[in-house]
Design a protein around this motif. Structure first.
Motif, mmCIF file in Angstrom:
data_model
loop_
_atom_site.group_PDB
_atom_site.id
_atom_site.type_symbol
_atom_site.label_atom_id
_atom_site.label_comp_id
_atom_site.label_asym_id
_atom_site.label_seq_id
_atom_site.Cartn_x
_atom_site.Cartn_y
_atom_site.Cartn_z
ATOM 1 N N GLU A 7 8.423 5.668 -5.589
ATOM 2 C CA GLU A 7 8.270 4.287 -6.045
ATOM 3 C C GLU A 7 9.567 3.684 -6.582
ATOM 4 O O GLU A 7 9.600 2.523 -6.981
ATOM 5 N N LEU A 18 9.749 4.962 -0.667
ATOM 6 C CA LEU A 18 8.672 5.285 0.272
ATOM 7 C C LEU A 18 8.624 4.286 1.425
ATOM 8 O O LEU A 18 8.537 4.668 2.593
ATOM 9 N N LEU A 60 2.691 10.328 6.745
ATOM 10 C CA LEU A 60 2.479 9.024 6.126
ATOM 11 C C LEU A 60 1.262 8.331 6.730
ATOM 12 O O LEU A 60 0.976 8.466 7.920
ATOM 13 N N THR A 61 0.567 7.572 5.899
ATOM 14 C CA THR A 61 -0.567 6.770 6.347
ATOM 15 C C THR A 61 -0.193 5.301 6.203
ATOM 16 O O THR A 61 0.249 4.873 5.134
ATOM 17 N N TYR A 62 -0.363 4.546 7.286
ATOM 18 C CA TYR A 62 -0.065 3.112 7.304
ATOM 19 C C TYR A 62 -1.388 2.367 7.391
ATOM 20 O O TYR A 62 -2.172 2.609 8.312
ATOM 21 N N GLU A 63 -1.630 1.449 6.454
ATOM 22 C CA GLU A 63 -2.856 0.649 6.470
ATOM 23 C C GLU A 63 -2.498 -0.824 6.298
ATOM 24 O O GLU A 63 -1.646 -1.164 5.486
ATOM 25 N N ARG A 114 0.213 -1.200 3.460
ATOM 26 C CA ARG A 114 0.149 -0.152 2.424
ATOM 27 C C ARG A 114 0.519 1.165 3.095
ATOM 28 O O ARG A 114 -0.083 1.533 4.110
ATOM 29 N N VAL A 115 1.508 1.836 2.529
ATOM 30 C CA VAL A 115 1.938 3.133 3.032
ATOM 31 C C VAL A 115 1.699 4.159 1.933
ATOM 32 O O VAL A 115 2.075 3.948 0.783
ATOM 33 N N THR A 116 1.061 5.264 2.296
ATOM 34 C CA THR A 116 0.815 6.340 1.331
ATOM 35 C C THR A 116 1.281 7.657 1.937
ATOM 36 O O THR A 116 1.341 7.817 3.147
ATOM 37 N N SER A 117 1.605 8.570 1.046
ATOM 38 C CA SER A 117 1.975 9.923 1.470
ATOM 39 C C SER A 117 1.099 10.902 0.698
ATOM 40 O O SER A 117 0.619 10.592 -0.389
#
Length: 118
Positions: A7, A18, A60-63, A114-117
């Motif tokens: 972050e 990220l 990574l997840t892209y939403e 929104r990107v999460t790991s």
């Protein structure tokens, strides 16, 4: 050590580590031409939301989320379509688009990524 956190924004360009990694933006490069963008397709009444995906990081997840009022956000279920398989010419990133239909009674639509790991 704090500059390495997902972050963190160590160069102060407004893009977190990220997101820079997910969109494959070099650490001190100007990020403007590699950030998500959108246009409105009046023929289909859809927002066309484009973004880059770093193909070398599969965890990574892209939403994509949409909103008509910037208050309530909903996950967009439309799958991304690859529009450029290798925009940088090195095989590590692809550009995709998600089309978000304008809902009935809506006069505007917004999208965000929104990107999460793990």
């Amino acid at each position: 050590a704090e500059d390495r956190l997902p972050e963190s924004d160590p160069n102060g360009d407004g893009v977190t580590n990220l997101i820079a990694c997910a969109l494959k933006i070099a650490p001190f490069a100007n990020p403007q031409d590699k950030l998500p963008s959108s246009t409105f397709d009046g023929g289909t009444n859809e927002l066309v939301f484009r973004f880059r995906r770093n193909k070398s990081i599969t965890s990574l997840t892209y939403e994509v989320y949409s909103s008509g009022d910037l208050q309530t956000w909903s996950l967009v279920s439309t799958p991304p379509i690859i529009v450029a398989a290798d925009p940088d010419g090195d095989g590590t990133v692809e550009e995709v688009e998600v089309r978000v239909p304008l809902g009935s009674g809506e006069s505007r639509i917004f999208a965000r990524l929104r990107v999460t790991s793990p």
